[in-house]
Design a protein around this motif. Structure first.
Motif, PDB file in Angstrom:
ATOM      1  N   ARG A   1      37.900  35.373  29.103  1.00 13.29           N
ATOM      2  CA  ARG A   1      38.209  35.258  30.469  1.00 13.29           C
ATOM      3  C   ARG A   1      39.612  34.778  30.901  1.00 13.29           C
ATOM      4  N   PRO A   2      40.457  35.211  31.478  1.00 15.60           N
ATOM      5  CA  PRO A   2      41.891  34.504  31.722  1.00 15.60           C
ATOM      6  C   PRO A   2      41.311  33.492  32.988  1.00 15.60           C
TER       7      PRO A   2
ATOM      8  N   LEU B   1      51.789  33.661  39.890  1.00 13.54           N
ATOM      9  CA  LEU B   1      51.909  34.512  41.064  1.00 13.54           C
ATOM     10  C   LEU B   1      53.487  34.317  41.404  1.00 13.54           C
TER      11      LEU B   1
ATOM     12  N   MET C   1      47.979  42.122  39.847  1.00 10.10           N
ATOM     13  CA  MET C   1      47.630  41.283  40.800  1.00 10.10           C
ATOM     14  C   MET C   1      47.791  39.856  40.436  1.00 10.10           C
ATOM     15  N   ALA C   2      47.457  39.333  39.297  1.00  8.51           N
ATOM     16  CA  ALA C   2      47.768  38.358  38.990  1.00  8.51           C
ATOM     17  C   ALA C   2      49.169  37.722  38.690  1.00  8.51           C
TER      18      ALA C   2
ATOM     19  N   VAL D   1      44.494  40.953  47.543  1.00  7.98           N
ATOM     20  CA  VAL D   1      45.787  39.799  47.248  1.00  7.98           C
ATOM     21  C   VAL D   1      46.957  40.162  48.006  1.00  7.98           C
TER      22      VAL D   1
ATOM     23  N   GLY E   1      51.187  38.300  40.786  1.00  7.04           N
ATOM     24  CA  GLY E   1      51.864  38.159  42.123  1.00  7.04           C
ATOM     25  C   GLY E   1      52.648  39.488  42.757  1.00  7.04           C
TER      26      GLY E   1
ATOM     27  N   LEU F   1      44.843  44.357  36.738  1.00 13.10           N
ATOM     28  CA  LEU F   1      44.424  42.794  37.269  1.00 13.10           C
ATOM     29  C   LEU F   1      45.711  41.939  36.791  1.00 13.10           C
TER      30      LEU F   1
ATOM     31  N   VAL G   1      42.851  32.122  35.899  1.00 12.72           N
ATOM     32  CA  VAL G   1      44.131  32.440  36.745  1.00 12.72           C
ATOM     33  C   VAL G   1      45.040  31.168  36.925  1.00 12.72           C
ATOM     34  N   LYS G   2      46.565  31.387  36.942  1.00 10.47           N
ATOM     35  CA  LYS G   2      47.256  30.098  37.244  1.00 10.47           C
ATOM     36  C   LYS G   2      47.996  30.476  38.201  1.00 10.47           C
ATOM     37  N   GLU G   3      48.285  29.399  39.156  1.00  8.52           N
ATOM     38  CA  GLU G   3      49.119  29.581  40.431  1.00  8.52           C
ATOM     39  C   GLU G   3      50.420  30.061  40.094  1.00  8.52           C
TER      40      GLU G   3
ATOM     41  N   VAL H   1      35.414  38.642  29.586  1.00 10.11           N
ATOM     42  CA  VAL H   1      35.441  39.682  30.222  1.00 10.11           C
ATOM     43  C   VAL H   1      35.555  41.013  29.515  1.00 10.11           C
TER      44      VAL H   1
END
Lengths: 317, 639
Positions: B422-423, B430, B258-259, B287, B261, B255, B425-427, B245
């Protein structure tokens, strides 16, 4: 699972709250302080409305009246001088389920926190704001506040306050998007209770100006209002503060005032010969900022992850 | 000009001969576009950088921003634009002198010349309409500048940009930047389709007519350069693994918000932090988040603290002057133990200082700003990628340690663009939902763990957890303390949090040999410049290494052991220190730079420092020059 006791009912057990359930630490205000009456009125409203204590948050700044949260057994936020309103707005921003009471004094609200007063009124978030006006800085020991009567001697103006006092109700009525302005006094418990109850019921920021006695530093500043019922103008209206018969008997001068009439509200607020008591202005249809800040509360994790991945894709090369 | 800056530039002149046939292959190029404000130089440069990144080059951008929105045209202090450094390998900093600059008038170039960023051999593509301007003074200024540029050894190529653009648009001032993008695409053998696509993406919201016009301007610039400009370069790209990215540090931080949470960012406009909220304002609702623009800096942090207190950790973004105003509230968050993330994008100070320029001036204020003892976590990303990941870490640290966390970035990271993996995204990044389960009333609101100072936090709505949060000294039970011991205990417990966090940190990695003559210590956005200078000095046989700190409060462990292996330790940063040879200053009065002060408190080493407050990102050439000087002095002392 035989032998395991279970409560299969989906309804939570009924809870009934008494005044004791809102009883915090012992109030450490001076004997005769008007704050005690307000504290009692708020506890009674919580009890009468059966507000779960864990859903009540009392937010304050710094000053004598800002000790208020400590004397309630609810959640409380005793923060910085002048900054109760930003915190209270932040609390409500994502928690529409909480009942937020704000305790602020004349120095706290009208001097050091004046910027927040203007803007919180404009945000019109669902808060009950109680301005305890004793016309003096109490906790720091008798300095001139913005509402100190002209000529009143204080430790910072020993020859008397230099300028005419700021009028909190007149000022608030001038702020854009104001939705609820009422005026009451600590020494008439029935009117105080009815006013705060109406304020709590209002959806939006309800601003209640409470004339509050300080027996230590401004004894007697409200004497004429207390001793001469003719100095009080009781506002009546079907949309106004409900009037207890005892209150009606006490104050002979009455005026039917429609709380939607903002021009009349300003004229009344500026009157010097009488103190209008009751609901000066109320427009339940004013837009509230919570509509904006509360969007997206409770959005699911899946939806968030999906959006984040889409957003990262936009930056992907 | 400092002594160090007059030493030869770090990388020297790269060989770049002009040939009529076939492009010249080169490892990297530094290109600038400089204009009056409002002529779109930054947009053209960002697009050019994005195209280079898409073609697999490493990139780094630096925005050149004047202090005013529309300063007078053709003024030296009004230079607005962008620098793009791109190369075959990863690029980590702005580099030294530029290779090629496109200028919309000759005066703005002087704004850059005064920053000492150009050298002999520079190629200038210069708008030449000024030669025939109807104003005599303009014609004279232009002619004088050309003579001066010639004396300085610059190669000026006049380009009739406005005349060419007029063929396509009646408002050439607004279209020139795209014409320039086309020219650069031709000169650097970029894929023209990438440029056309990039522009249709950038202007997508403005409709097909605007996109089409801009694409025609790009083609016109491309064709003009092919036919008229005898320059052609090729910067090959290294193969790249996985998806990348590309974004600037403020977008990365946004970002990251947002990531992580977090759902509330409360702010008040301040350069250079504000663009985080510009970015978020558009996308945050995706989000479920909200950007609150408060009435002032104090209210912004108060609002964030209120939101944090009521459930989900919130964030406020600011810069130095805003930090000063927020200080009282930060102290409250420390005292009352409210998690909070503060993204502090530093600029030049004191006071309003250099609002659009680079400085690392808020290290001390961030760590020590509040009255009384206010232990809080302060750490600093060193790359654009870290701007993203550190925000996620910040939210977790704030909640784990129940304290405010300050993330220190700066104007260099904020506007610099760089590609990174590019990261995924992990749950778990959040924030969990707000805990509304009943609270054990036996557990006090500040049930401090003796070892870590950590305590669980009751959140409004939790039945049985009702307590009054106060900024007054308080007991474990959250009650106002009237005894002398409670305040002592509270301070001790909050202090232990930093000790506990420090025990989990690793010592910094030494870049270079683990022992030698000189160790450079840096932090924040200067990583790339320091690394590049150290690599170059080492390649020339100098015994120099570097470490780069991320955690500043608590300070990373192991520094004493690392320092012991070097003859000298030199802190390099961009905030004020008295230069070592400053007149009227002696060793008793010399004031050190901020990290140097901190290290002198925390270690037993008499570290030296080198810093400046020019408002510029650190260049590798300056650091290299200082390394040479320092090691020279050490050797001199040995003799």
């Amino acid at each position: 699972m035989i032998g395991v006791e279970s409560d299969w009912s989906s309804e939570p057990p009924p809870r009934y709250f008494t005044l004791e359930d809102y009883e915090g630490g012992e109030a450490r205000w001076c004997p005769g302080c008007g704050d005690l009456a307000v504290l009692t009125a708020v506890k009674r409203i919580c009890r009468d409305e059966q507000l779960p204590p864990e859903k009540v948050v009392c937010v304050s700044g710094i000053g004598c009246s800002s000790r208020f949260p400590h004397y309630m057994k609810t959640y409380g936020f005793h923060g910085l001088h002048g900054r109760a309103l930003p915190v209270a707005c932040g609390v409500r921003s994502r928690r529409p389920d909480l009942h937020v009471w704000v305790a602020t004094g004349d120095g706290d609200c009208c001097s050091i926190g004046a910027a927040h007063w203007i803007h919180a009124v404009r945000y019109n978030m669902n808060l009950t704001v109680m301005l305890f006006n004793n016309e003096i800085y109490g906790l720091t020991k008798k300095q001139t506040s913005p509402t100190t009567p002209q000529g009143f001697a204080t430790n910072t103006h020993p020859l008397g306050a230099v300028l005419p006092p700021l009028k909190p109700v007149s000022a608030t009525l001038g702020f854009t998007n104001v939705s609820f302005v009422a005026q009451t006094v600590d020494w008439n418990i029935a009117h105080l209770y009815a006013t705060l109850k109406k304020a709590h019921e209002h959806k939006g920021l309800s601003f209640v100006h409470i004339l509050q006695r300080c027996p230590t530093f401004t004894p007697g500043v409200f004497d004429d209002l207390q001793s001469d019922p003719e100095r009080i103008l009781l506002l009546e209206h079907e949309n106004g503060i409900p009037i207890d018969p005892a209150v009606a008997r006490l104050y002979p001068k009455k005026l039917v005032h429609d709380p939607l009439d903002s021009n009349m509200a300003r004229i009344l607020a500026d009157r010097v010969e009488e103190l209008p008591l009751g609901l000066l202005y109320c427009d339940p249809d004013r837009p509230g900022y919570e509509e904006f800040t509360g969007r997206g509360i409770g959005m699911g994790v899946g939806e968030k992850l999906e959006f984040l991945n889409r957003e990262l894709d936009r930056f992907t090369i | 000009m400092t002594e160090a800056s007059s030493t030869p530039a770090a990388s020297g002149r790269r060989p770049s001969q002009r040939t009529p046939s076939g492009p010249v292959r080169t490892a990297e190029q530094i290109v600038e576009i400089v204009s009056d404000s409002g002529e779109g130089a930054q947009k053209a440069g960002q697009s050019f950088a994005a195209i280079c990144a898409q073609m697999g080059n490493g990139i780094w951008t630096v925005e050149i921003i004047p202090a005013e929105i529309k300063p007078p045209a053709r003024s030296r202090a009004g230079a607005s634009g962008i620098r793009v450094r791109f190369g075959s390998d990863r690029v980590t900093n702005m580099g030294d002198s530029a290779d090629l600059v496109v200028a919309f008038n000759e005066q703005v170039l002087y704004g850059r010349i005064s920053q000492d960023v150009y050298d002999e051999g520079l190629v200038i593509l210069l708008e030449n309409k000024w030669a025939t301007d109807r104003r005599e003074v303009v014609r004279r200024e232009y002619a004088e500048a050309l003579e001066d540029f010639d004396r300085r050894g610059y190669n000026v190529i006049g380009v009739p940009m406005e005349e060419e653009c007029l063929k396509l648009t009646p408002t050439p001032r607004l279209g020139k930047n795209m014409f320039v993008l086309g020219m650069l695409s031709a000169i650097y053998t970029r894929d023209i389709d990438l440029a056309l696509n990039e522009i249709s993406r950038v202007f997508a919201r403005k409709g097909p007519k605007v996109v089409e016009l801009n694409q025609r301007l790009i083609r016109a610039g491309y064709d003009y350069a092919k036919e008229n400009i005898d320059l052609s370069f090729e910067v090959l790209s290294a193969p790249r693994e996985g998806k990348q990215v590309v974004m600037n540090g403020n977008q990365a931080a946004g970002l990251g918000v947002m990531a992580s949470g977090m759902e509330m960012v409360a702010m008040y406009p301040i350069t250079p932090a504000t663009s985080i909220s510009h970015y978020l304002a558009g996308v945050f609702p995706g989000v479920g988040g909200c950007v609150h623009q408060a009435e002032d800096e104090i209210s912004a942090i108060g609002f964030a603290i209120g939101a944090s207190y009521a459930g989900k950790t919130a964030c406020t973004v600011t810069s130095g002057p805003g930090l000063a105003l927020k200080t009282e509230f930060i102290g409250l968050a420390v005292m009352a133990e409210i998690p909070l993330v503060i993204i502090l994008v530093q600029r030049g100070g004191p006071s309003t200082g250099l609002p659009t320029k680079v400085e690392q001036g808020e290290l001390m204020p961030a760590i020590f700003g509040s009255p009384g003892d206010d232990p809080k976590i302060v750490f600093a990303p060193a790359t654009i990628e870290e701007c993203f990941h550190f925000v996620i870490t910040a939210r977790k640290l704030a909640e784990t340690f129940r304290t405010p966390v300050v993330l220190l970035t700066d104007a260099n990271l904020a506007t610099g663009m760089q590609p990174f993996p590019r990261p995924e995204v992990k749950e778990e990044w959040l924030a969990p939902p707000i805990d509304q389960s009943p609270w054990d009333p036996e557990v006090p609101p500040y049930d401090w763990d003796e070892e870590s100072g950590i305590s669980p936090r009751p959140i409004p709505g939790q039945r049985g957890g009702e307590y009054v949060l106060t900024g007054l000294a308080h007991t474990r039970g959250g009650k106002v303390a009237y005894d002398p011991e409670s305040n002592q205990t509270g301070c001790e417990m909050r202090s232990r949090k930093l000790a506990a966090l420090r025990r989990t940190l690793k010592p910094p990695e030494v870049s270079g040999d683990p022992e030698g003559d000189l160790l450079i210590v840096g932090w924040g956005s200067t990583l790339g410049a320091i690394d590049e200078a150290v690599v170059r000095a080492r390649s020339e046989g100098l015994r120099v290494a570097s470490i780069h700190l991320r955690f500043l409060s608590p300070l990373e462990p192991g520094l004493d052991d690392i320092f012991a292996r070097f003859t000298k330790v030199l802190v390099v940063e961009i905030n004020y220190s008295d230069p070592h040879n400053a007149p009227y200053i002696d060793e008793n009065t010399r004031r050190f730079s901020q990290l140097a002060k901190l290290i002198r408190i925390r270690t037993r080493y008499d570290v030296d420092c080198w810093s400046n407050v020019h408002g510029q990102p650190l260049s590798p050439g300056l650091v290299y020059g200082e390394i040479v000087r320092q090691i020279g002095a050490l050797k001199g002392a040995e003799r």
